[in-house]
Enzyme design. Structure first.
Site, mmCIF file in Angstrom:
data_model
loop_
_atom_site.group_PDB
_atom_site.id
_atom_site.type_symbol
_atom_site.label_atom_id
_atom_site.label_comp_id
_atom_site.label_asym_id
_atom_site.label_seq_id
_atom_site.Cartn_x
_atom_site.Cartn_y
_atom_site.Cartn_z
ATOM 1 N N LYS A 36 0.796 -1.237 0.000
ATOM 2 C CA LYS A 36 0.000 0.000 0.000
ATOM 3 C C LYS A 36 0.824 1.282 0.000
ATOM 4 O O LYS A 36 0.385 2.296 -0.530
ATOM 5 C CB LYS A 36 -0.987 -0.003 1.165
ATOM 6 C CG LYS A 36 -0.337 0.115 2.527
ATOM 7 C CD LYS A 36 -1.355 -0.084 3.640
ATOM 8 C CE LYS A 36 -0.682 0.062 4.974
ATOM 9 N NZ LYS A 36 -1.413 -0.610 6.057
ATOM 10 N N ARG A 129 -8.040 -0.700 16.884
ATOM 11 C CA ARG A 129 -8.451 -0.403 15.522
ATOM 12 C C ARG A 129 -9.427 -1.523 15.152
ATOM 13 O O ARG A 129 -10.424 -1.684 15.827
ATOM 14 C CB ARG A 129 -7.263 -0.264 14.558
ATOM 15 C CG ARG A 129 -7.632 0.591 13.338
ATOM 16 C CD ARG A 129 -6.476 0.804 12.377
ATOM 17 N NE ARG A 129 -6.128 -0.400 11.622
ATOM 18 C CZ ARG A 129 -5.145 -0.456 10.722
ATOM 19 N NH1 ARG A 129 -4.413 0.611 10.460
ATOM 20 N NH2 ARG A 129 -4.885 -1.573 10.076
#
Ligand SMILES: *Cc1c(COP(=O)(O)O)cnc(C)c1O
Length: 355
Positions: A36, A129
């Site tokens: 990414k 998260r």
């Protein structure tokens, strides 16, 4: 040649990957190469594969799509959007999940496409998260087992991303226990027990990962040769595989304090200035829409960054002994955040080399 450009030393990155792949292999740990930070650049994916990663992983489906022709399992590592279920089943072999209704949507799509879609169940172990709470595991896995076109490929934890929680034998030991529980309760084998990202490197190098952990998902460590729990360089890895090159478009001696009444700058901030007298200032052709000035550092330590607007970065060249002219190139080192931003700017080219 076009500037600005990110210069990527393929051989250095490959060497970093080989180094960590080998460390992993010694402990039965396979690596997912996380692409990414390069916006799913195909060339990088190839380097990752040549380096020996066993999976390509990315947070964006658009990036995984580019790898369609590559013969390697592709993993979507951000919790899927339901609205993308169809494409996820098409382009990702595995996705990381934490919501039953989304897994149900993936199951439906997999049925339509006559496929088995594999999932990794994310477990929340403190970083806050993504992930399901340990107390909800049984309820979730009960449901997952009912989906005919979904296969539970494994479980994973993500740490040191939101909460800054550092991986330890304690929290990863929890993950191990959960894997044991699922395997014995459902009489299945989990192929993947993924013990985190580049923040788990110190445990890997110290041989301190619980035995059941057989996978890590690495981006930063492969590209920057740095672990991300403490920000330490990894001995044996290159830390300078990527750099930034920008071109000087103006070079003049100017005051260090603006003249006139000071209002807001282009970003609504009220700037403050220190009077250093007249300085040799350069404007280089890159700006805040490409990268934040805090994420890059001039390779020549005698150069300092004065400030930036959307398309201009202003440098102080007064103290450097190097002679610069308009049209010359200034080099910068960058951090993970810097590369992430630069990769998503259409105006920044990527240049691969092997020095
Ligand atoms: C980004 C990400 C990774 C890779 O993190 P690095 O610190 O670059 O190694 C791994 N897992 C998930 C879920 C991620 O979002």
């Amino acid at each position: 040649m076009t500037y600005p450009r990110v210069v990527i030393d393929s051989e250095k990155i490959k060497s970093n990957i080989k180094f960590l792949v080998e460390k992993g292999e010694k402990q039965g740990i396979q690596l997912m190469g996380v692409t990414k930070v390069f916006s799913g650049e195909k060339e990088i994916a190839k380097i990752f594969m040549e380096g020996g990663v066993k999976y390509l992983a990315d947070s964006r489906l658009e990036n995984l799509k580019k790898f369609e022709d590559f013969d390697i399992p592709k993993v979507l590592i951000r919790i899927p959007m339901k609205s993308q279920a169809k494409e996820i089943v098409k382009y990702a072999d595995i996705s990381m999940n934490s919501e039953i209704s989304t897994i149900e949507a993936l199951n439906k799509e997999a049925k339509n496409q006559e496929k088995i879609h594999k999932i990794i169940l994310m477990i929340e172990l403190g970083d806050l998260r993504e992930g399901i709470l340990p107390k909800d595991i049984k309820a979730h896995v009960d449901q997952i087992m009912k989906f005919e076109n979904i296969e539970l490929e494994g479980i994973a934890v993500n740490l040191t991303c939101y909460g800054g929680v550092i991986p330890s034998p304690t929290n990863l030991g929890e993950l191990e226990k959960i894997a044991d529980f699922i395997e014995s309760e459902y009489k299945i084998q989990l192929n993947i027990v993924s013990g985190g990202n580049s923040s788990s490197i110190e445990l890997l190098l110290a041989n301190d990962l619980p035995k059941k952990i057989n996978n890590l998902r690495l981006g930063e460590a492969l590209v920057f040769g740095r672990e991300s729990a403490y920000g330490n360089d990894i001995e044996g890895c290159f830390t300078d595989a990527v750099s930034l090159e920008v071109e000087i478009v103006e070079l003049k001696e100017k005051d260090s304090i603006p003249t006139g009444e000071i209002g807001m700058n282009a970003f609504g901030e009220k700037p403050v200035f220190e009077d250093l007298g007249v300085r040799k200032r350069a404007i280089v052709a890159i700006g805040r829409q490409d990268v934040d000035q805090d994420n890059i550092r001039p390779s020549d330590s005698k150069i300092s960054i004065i400030g930036a607007s959307s398309d201009h970065l202003i440098l102080d060249l007064s103290d450097t002994s190097t002679e610069y002219n308009v049209g010359d190139i200034v080099k910068f080192s960058l951090d993970y955040g810097g590369l992430l931003q630069l990769s998503t700017s259409n105006y920044v080219k990527k240049h691969f080399c092997s020095k």
